[in-house]
Scaffold this active site. Structure first.
Site, mmCIF file in Angstrom:
data_model
loop_
_atom_site.group_PDB
_atom_site.id
_atom_site.type_symbol
_atom_site.label_atom_id
_atom_site.label_comp_id
_atom_site.label_asym_id
_atom_site.label_seq_id
_atom_site.Cartn_x
_atom_site.Cartn_y
_atom_site.Cartn_z
ATOM 1 C CB CYS A 131 -0.910 -0.024 1.235
ATOM 2 S SG CYS A 131 -1.854 1.482 1.462
ATOM 3 C CB CYS A 134 -0.359 2.380 4.151
ATOM 4 S SG CYS A 134 -1.917 1.798 3.511
ATOM 5 C CG ASP A 135 3.470 0.989 4.326
ATOM 6 O OD1 ASP A 135 3.082 1.434 5.423
ATOM 7 O OD2 ASP A 135 3.236 -0.169 3.933
#
Ligand code: NAP
Length: 306
Positions: A131, A134-135
């Site tokens: 993701c 997200c990261d």
């Protein structure tokens, strides 16, 4: 006893909850991870109608949640471990307890497919991610790679191009599945280099990942790509584990009729988990609405019989 328990609080599950809530059905939504599902971690969503300038995935799904709660749906973060079809109703067992309902809507969606190569598990969270939204921020100023050729992979690469020093997009063919609009943006982005006809052989590093070893699918030649991160974006696998011994599936997805009814009376399915052609937020919403209305109709008939 709930009228309906909805498994999964993604776009399909929350839409179903809006419909069953508005029909005054006692509705419980159980979600094991993130309210909003995959859509909640999507960056900008430009193809969901009603938002002419796009909307952030998290914001859109927060609106879905509020709307479902406004109509009385109870939403709990609890992991479901078992679903049973008993003579007294549908039994849902979670890590916290047990619930009974007259009907169930399975909307657990789909999760990212794994590559299954050496180093993928070892460097998970230390370079390997599923993701970018997200990261991605962990890789500011570093070179990263994305693997996949669909809409998700192309969007991940475009998103990362604003953060990383360089982005490699690794795809096993020389044609993308992504939309022409996204591919056009990809081709125009000077920070992204496409590595076509290549597969990931293995991921290497020390305490964190440092490089990706690619192999050309035709010549079988290997190439070393220096990258601190690898974003795996190679499609989805339906999350059917809870229900696959209860209801019919096809190629790993749940089979339903046009009213979202599965092969078992009182068990409906909606969204990405369903066997169908298109998996979009808009189509998940359509499924959720249909499932919510079908359950409402089913329970009216059930009450009539009782
Ligand atoms: P996808 O469309 O199924 O594409 C998966 C890609 O990964 C394909 O290019 C495939 O290659 C490749 N792939 C699969 N297994 C692989 C493996 N083992 N090794 C290397 N490559 C592999 O998946 P997606 O991009 O996640 O999209 C899923 C659904 O969500 C689609 O319906 C998509 O349209 C939708 N989506 C929509 C949006 C939006 O904003 N509208 C955004 C993201 C996703 P091949 O091409 O060779 O098969």
């Amino acid at each position: 006893m709930y009228d309906v328990i909805i498994l999964g609080a993604g776009p399909a599950g929350l839409t179903a909850a809006i419909y069953t809530g508005r029909a005054w059905l006692k509705t419980l939504v159980l979600e094991s991870a993130v309210i909003g599902g995959n859509a909640a971690v999507a960056d900008q969503i430009d193809n969901y109608p009603g938002f002419p300038f796009g909307i952030l995935g998290g914001e859109l799904m927060e609106n879905f949640r509020k709307q479902a709660e406004r109509f009385g749906a109870e939403i709990r973060i609890e992991e479901v471990v078992k679903v049973d079809n008993t003579p007294k109703g549908k039994k849902v067992i979670t890590t916290e307890g047990e619930y009974m309902a007259k009907a169930i809507i399975v909307a657990t969606g789909a999760r990212r497919r794994e590559l299954g190569v050496q180093g993928e598990q070892e460097f998970l969270g230390r370079g390997v991610s599923y993701c970018a939204t997200c990261d991605g921020a962990f890789f500011r100023g570093f070179p990263v790679a994305v693997v996949g050729g669909g809409e998700s992979a192309v969007k991940e690469a475009l998103f990362l191009a604003d953060i990383a020093s360089k982005v490699y997009l690794i795809h096993r063919r020389n044609e993308f599945r992504a939309t022409a609009e996204s591919v056009d943006k990809l081709m125009k982005n000077e920070k992204i280099t496409c590595k076509l006809n290549q597969v990931v052989k293995r991921i290497e590093g020390d305490t964190v990942m440092r490089r990706v070893i690619l192999q050309n699918v035709h010549s079988k030649e290997e190439e070393v790509l220096q990258a601190e991160g690898l974003f795996v974006s190679i499609g989805l696998v339906a999350a059917t584990e809870l229900v696959q011994r209860l209801i019919d599936t096809k190629d790993g997805y749940v089979v339903t009729d046009d009213h979202m009814l599965t092969s078992v009376q009182g068990i409906y399915a909606a969204g990405d988990i369903r066997s169908k052609v298109t998996r979009q937020i808009a189509t998940a919403v359509g499924d959720g609405a249909e499932a919510g209305m079908s359950v409402t109709e089913y329970l009216k008939q059930l009450d009539f019989k009782e």
